[in-house]
Design a protein around this motif. Structure first.
Motif, PDB file in Angstrom:
ATOM      1  N   PRO A   1       4.085 -48.139  34.063  1.00 34.87           N
ATOM      2  CA  PRO A   1       3.393 -48.027  35.392  1.00 34.87           C
ATOM      3  C   PRO A   1       2.120 -47.306  35.170  1.00 34.87           C
ATOM      4  O   PRO A   1       0.887 -47.688  35.809  1.00 34.87           O
ATOM      5  CB  PRO A   1       4.316 -47.544  36.156  1.00 34.87           C
ATOM      6  N   ILE A   2       2.080 -46.289  34.545  1.00 32.79           N
ATOM      7  CA  ILE A   2       0.956 -45.257  34.453  1.00 32.79           C
ATOM      8  C   ILE A   2       0.188 -46.157  33.471  1.00 32.79           C
ATOM      9  O   ILE A   2      -1.237 -45.858  33.619  1.00 32.79           O
ATOM     10  CB  ILE A   2       1.293 -43.797  33.966  1.00 32.79           C
ATOM     11  N   GLY A   3       0.404 -46.462  32.468  1.00 32.86           N
ATOM     12  CA  GLY A   3      -0.541 -47.193  31.305  1.00 32.86           C
ATOM     13  C   GLY A   3      -0.965 -48.411  32.011  1.00 32.86           C
ATOM     14  O   GLY A   3      -2.053 -48.853  31.966  1.00 32.86           O
ATOM     15  N   LEU A   4      -0.396 -49.472  32.789  1.00 32.08           N
ATOM     16  CA  LEU A   4      -1.018 -50.560  33.466  1.00 32.08           C
ATOM     17  C   LEU A   4      -1.806 -50.033  34.553  1.00 32.08           C
ATOM     18  O   LEU A   4      -2.858 -50.784  34.692  1.00 32.08           O
ATOM     19  CB  LEU A   4       0.167 -51.359  34.140  1.00 32.08           C
ATOM     20  N   LEU A   5      -1.627 -48.764  35.246  1.00 30.92           N
ATOM     21  CA  LEU A   5      -2.609 -48.452  36.360  1.00 30.92           C
ATOM     22  C   LEU A   5      -3.658 -47.838  35.644  1.00 30.92           C
ATOM     23  O   LEU A   5      -4.970 -47.991  35.982  1.00 30.92           O
ATOM     24  CB  LEU A   5      -1.728 -47.460  37.341  1.00 30.92           C
ATOM     25  N   ALA A   6      -3.678 -47.192  34.322  1.00 33.70           N
ATOM     26  CA  ALA A   6      -4.660 -46.695  33.689  1.00 33.70           C
ATOM     27  C   ALA A   6      -5.655 -47.795  33.160  1.00 33.70           C
ATOM     28  O   ALA A   6      -7.073 -47.651  33.216  1.00 33.70           O
ATOM     29  CB  ALA A   6      -4.150 -45.679  32.419  1.00 33.70           C
ATOM     30  N   VAL A   7      -5.319 -49.092  32.806  1.00 36.75           N
ATOM     31  CA  VAL A   7      -6.070 -49.923  32.232  1.00 36.75           C
ATOM     32  C   VAL A   7      -7.127 -50.300  33.480  1.00 36.75           C
ATOM     33  O   VAL A   7      -8.197 -50.602  33.266  1.00 36.75           O
ATOM     34  CB  VAL A   7      -5.060 -51.175  32.077  1.00 36.75           C
TER      35      VAL A   7
ATOM     36  N   GLY B   1      -6.122 -56.991  33.686  1.00 35.96           N
ATOM     37  CA  GLY B   1      -7.358 -56.832  33.244  1.00 35.96           C
ATOM     38  C   GLY B   1      -7.771 -56.274  31.870  1.00 35.96           C
ATOM     39  O   GLY B   1      -8.869 -56.052  31.506  1.00 35.96           O
ATOM     40  N   ALA B   2      -6.548 -56.064  31.236  1.00 40.59           N
ATOM     41  CA  ALA B   2      -6.742 -55.480  29.805  1.00 40.59           C
ATOM     42  C   ALA B   2      -7.688 -56.737  29.070  1.00 40.59           C
ATOM     43  O   ALA B   2      -7.095 -57.934  29.186  1.00 40.59           O
ATOM     44  CB  ALA B   2      -5.471 -55.262  29.125  1.00 40.59           C
ATOM     45  N   ASP B   3      -8.565 -56.333  27.931  1.00 40.57           N
ATOM     46  CA  ASP B   3      -8.972 -57.254  27.276  1.00 40.57           C
ATOM     47  C   ASP B   3      -8.096 -57.680  26.107  1.00 40.57           C
ATOM     48  O   ASP B   3      -8.464 -58.912  25.432  1.00 40.57           O
ATOM     49  CB  ASP B   3     -10.265 -56.643  26.706  1.00 40.57           C
ATOM     50  N   ARG B   4      -7.462 -57.041  25.630  1.00 46.46           N
ATOM     51  CA  ARG B   4      -6.378 -57.338  24.576  1.00 46.46           C
ATOM     52  C   ARG B   4      -5.271 -56.717  24.691  1.00 46.46           C
ATOM     53  O   ARG B   4      -5.078 -55.389  25.268  1.00 46.46           O
ATOM     54  CB  ARG B   4      -7.143 -56.568  23.200  1.00 46.46           C
ATOM     55  N   ALA B   5      -4.085 -57.180  24.334  1.00 41.45           N
ATOM     56  CA  ALA B   5      -2.871 -56.645  24.291  1.00 41.45           C
ATOM     57  C   ALA B   5      -2.305 -56.911  23.064  1.00 41.45           C
ATOM     58  O   ALA B   5      -2.083 -57.841  22.419  1.00 41.45           O
ATOM     59  CB  ALA B   5      -1.894 -57.402  25.502  1.00 41.45           C
ATOM     60  N   VAL B   6      -1.553 -55.734  22.417  1.00 43.66           N
ATOM     61  CA  VAL B   6      -1.337 -55.727  21.173  1.00 43.66           C
ATOM     62  C   VAL B   6       0.283 -55.018  21.220  1.00 43.66           C
ATOM     63  O   VAL B   6       0.619 -54.170  21.547  1.00 43.66           O
ATOM     64  CB  VAL B   6      -2.166 -54.725  20.443  1.00 43.66           C
ATOM     65  N   ASN B   7       1.095 -56.087  20.704  1.00 44.46           N
ATOM     66  CA  ASN B   7       2.441 -56.026  20.660  1.00 44.46           C
ATOM     67  C   ASN B   7       2.785 -55.175  19.190  1.00 44.46           C
ATOM     68  O   ASN B   7       2.867 -55.724  18.105  1.00 44.46           O
ATOM     69  CB  ASN B   7       3.358 -57.362  20.718  1.00 44.46           C
ATOM     70  N   LEU B   8       2.944 -54.062  19.297  1.00 44.89           N
ATOM     71  CA  LEU B   8       3.481 -53.198  18.170  1.00 44.89           C
ATOM     72  C   LEU B   8       4.650 -53.630  17.470  1.00 44.89           C
ATOM     73  O   LEU B   8       4.900 -53.319  16.377  1.00 44.89           O
ATOM     74  CB  LEU B   8       3.445 -51.804  18.496  1.00 44.89           C
ATOM     75  N   SER B   9       5.544 -54.238  18.351  1.00 37.75           N
ATOM     76  CA  SER B   9       6.941 -54.669  17.594  1.00 37.75           C
ATOM     77  C   SER B   9       6.593 -55.790  16.576  1.00 37.75           C
ATOM     78  O   SER B   9       7.316 -56.039  15.803  1.00 37.75           O
ATOM     79  CB  SER B   9       7.702 -55.182  18.678  1.00 37.75           C
ATOM     80  N   GLU B  10       5.554 -56.464  16.562  1.00 34.41           N
ATOM     81  CA  GLU B  10       5.186 -57.580  15.742  1.00 34.41           C
ATOM     82  C   GLU B  10       4.246 -57.109  14.656  1.00 34.41           C
ATOM     83  O   GLU B  10       3.754 -57.945  13.867  1.00 34.41           O
ATOM     84  CB  GLU B  10       4.509 -58.752  16.545  1.00 34.41           C
ATOM     85  N   ALA B  11       3.853 -55.784  14.642  1.00 31.75           N
ATOM     86  CA  ALA B  11       2.877 -55.610  13.666  1.00 31.75           C
ATOM     87  C   ALA B  11       3.536 -54.673  12.490  1.00 31.75           C
ATOM     88  O   ALA B  11       4.601 -54.134  12.504  1.00 31.75           O
ATOM     89  CB  ALA B  11       1.819 -54.470  14.247  1.00 31.75           C
ATOM     90  N   GLU B  12       2.912 -55.205  11.354  1.00 37.67           N
ATOM     91  CA  GLU B  12       3.409 -54.501  10.228  1.00 37.67           C
ATOM     92  C   GLU B  12       3.438 -52.849  10.120  1.00 37.67           C
ATOM     93  O   GLU B  12       4.267 -52.447   9.566  1.00 37.67           O
ATOM     94  CB  GLU B  12       2.664 -55.140   8.873  1.00 37.67           C
ATOM     95  N   SER B  13       2.410 -52.656  10.835  1.00 41.99           N
ATOM     96  CA  SER B  13       1.907 -51.052  10.740  1.00 41.99           C
ATOM     97  C   SER B  13       0.771 -50.947  11.966  1.00 41.99           C
ATOM     98  O   SER B  13       0.162 -51.998  12.204  1.00 41.99           O
ATOM     99  CB  SER B  13       1.545 -50.534   9.418  1.00 41.99           C
ATOM    100  N   LEU B  14       0.950 -49.903  12.184  1.00 42.70           N
ATOM    101  CA  LEU B  14      -0.149 -49.458  13.123  1.00 42.70           C
ATOM    102  C   LEU B  14      -1.665 -49.784  12.677  1.00 42.70           C
ATOM    103  O   LEU B  14      -2.678 -50.478  13.121  1.00 42.70           O
ATOM    104  CB  LEU B  14       0.040 -48.215  13.675  1.00 42.70           C
ATOM    105  N   GLU B  15      -1.622 -49.104  11.224  1.00 41.58           N
ATOM    106  CA  GLU B  15      -3.128 -49.576  10.683  1.00 41.58           C
ATOM    107  C   GLU B  15      -3.322 -50.970  10.511  1.00 41.58           C
ATOM    108  O   GLU B  15      -4.632 -51.191  10.493  1.00 41.58           O
ATOM    109  CB  GLU B  15      -2.957 -48.843   9.379  1.00 41.58           C
TER     110      GLU B  15
END
Length: 349
Positions: free
Chosen positions: A180-186, A214-228
């Motif tokens: 909730p805080i993150g979604l409101l921060a967006v 309103g987020a311009d991009r949403a990144v699903n970290l569970s699908e990423a090989e790494s943060l980098e």
């Protein structure tokens, strides 16, 4: 009207639906009939016994939780002016002494003598009625529902954290955590002029809500090989402002990886007593600015204007509704990290 139902946390994992006296109304207080109560991670931490104030001894049990709320005034104290029965209201969580150096400078969230409604040494809104100091109340705009207004407090928390970043045209903002805080921060970041906002989380359903808000991009970290792998390879192309809204130590430890040189960082989440390590050399050599943000002093009127104009919307966050008698059930659902839960709200008659 002599007694009322209330959810009372008597100690770690000891919650009771009790019949308690309706509190007396002091001369500078109002009596509020509670309509809606938001349930947040802080309430759960109080129930679990791990909320920092309870670990340090700043707060003690028993307590009626509930610091995100909306309601209607049903009685006013003898010295109250400007308020009457029937007014729709929300209120600040922090009630300070009003006299110390912190209070006089506007930093009343740091007042050593403060109480925090529903959190620290003052009963909250998980009850049919509650007494509230009139000076801490704000009027709900006519276009905003009781349910939407109940989330003014988390919206103000998010707004204040983002406001500390002093956003400028061209800023690229990363929000870590689609709670909730993150979604409101967006939404706050977009309202305050962010050029681009990217939202990072592991939960697809919450990222979907973030895009809708309103987020311009949403990144699903569970699908990423790494943060980098999901960050620009050049540090200069990374984020100029970052909001850490999870309170998870691993997320806090990763926050510097998102930062471009001279970026500003706002830490909003509490880690619940857990430690997080920060690479100080990285912090210094990138000339980074780090802000902690506690509470929401001084931003409630601005936040309510954003709710009124629709620049910040709280209703899309509400995924579950419970009655007061289901409070422990709500805690269990949140504690189990049910993926369908974004925000749970109590509905009182």
């Amino acid at each position: 009207m002599k007694s009322m139902k209330a959810g009372v946390i008597e100690g770690p994992r000891r919650l009771r639906l009790a019949e308690v006296p309706v509190p007396d109304v002091g001369p500078e207080d109002v009596l509020v009939k509670v309509r809606n109560v938001g349930i947040c991670a802080t309430d759960l931490e109080i129930y679990q016994g791990v909320m920092p104030y309870y670990l340090t001894g700043q707060a003690s049990y028993p307590i009626i939780p509930g610091h995100e709320w909306s309601g209607e005034i049903v009685a006013v104290g003898s010295k109250v002016t400007g308020w009457k029965a029937g007014d729709r209201v929300v209120g600040e969580i922090t009630i300070s002494c009003g006299r110390c150096a912190y209070c006089l400078s506007g930093g009343y969230n740091m007042c050593a003598g403060r109480v925090e409604i529903g959190v620290m040494n003052q009963n909250g809104a998980a009850a049919a009625y509650m007494v509230y100091p009139a000076h801490a109340l704000y009027r709900i705009p006519p276009s905003v529902s009781f349910e939407a207004a109940a989330l003014t407090e988390p919206a103000a928390i998010a707004y204040r954290g983002v406001e500390k970043l002093n956003l400028r045209p061209g800023d690229r903002v990363a929000v870590l955590g689609a709670g909730p805080i993150g979604l409101l921060a967006v939404q706050a970041a977009k309202a305050l002029g962010a050029h681009h906002v990217s939202l990072f989380d592991y939960r697809a359903n919450r990222l979907k809500v973030g895009l809708e808000l309103g987020a311009d991009r949403a990144v699903n970290l569970s699908e990423a090989e790494s943060l980098e792998a999901v960050l620009p390879p050049s540090p200069q192309d990374r984020f100029t402002a970052i909001v850490e809204a999870t309170g998870h130590p691993s997320a806090v430890e990763s926050v510097l990886a998102y930062a471009a040189p001279k970026a500003r960082i706002a830490l909003i989440g509490l880690t619940g007593g857990r430690k997080a390590a920060i690479n100080v050399d990285h912090l210094v050599t990138y000339d980074l600015e780090v802000h902690g943000s506690l509470g929401s002093p001084g931003v409630w009127e601005s936040t309510l204007r954003l709710l009124e104009t629709g620049k910040v919307r709280t209703e899309p966050l509400i995924s579950h509704r419970f009655g007061l008698e289901q409070l422990e059930e709500a805690f269990a659902l949140i504690e189990q990290k049910d993926p369908t839960v974004v925000k749970a709200v109590l509905q009182l008659d």
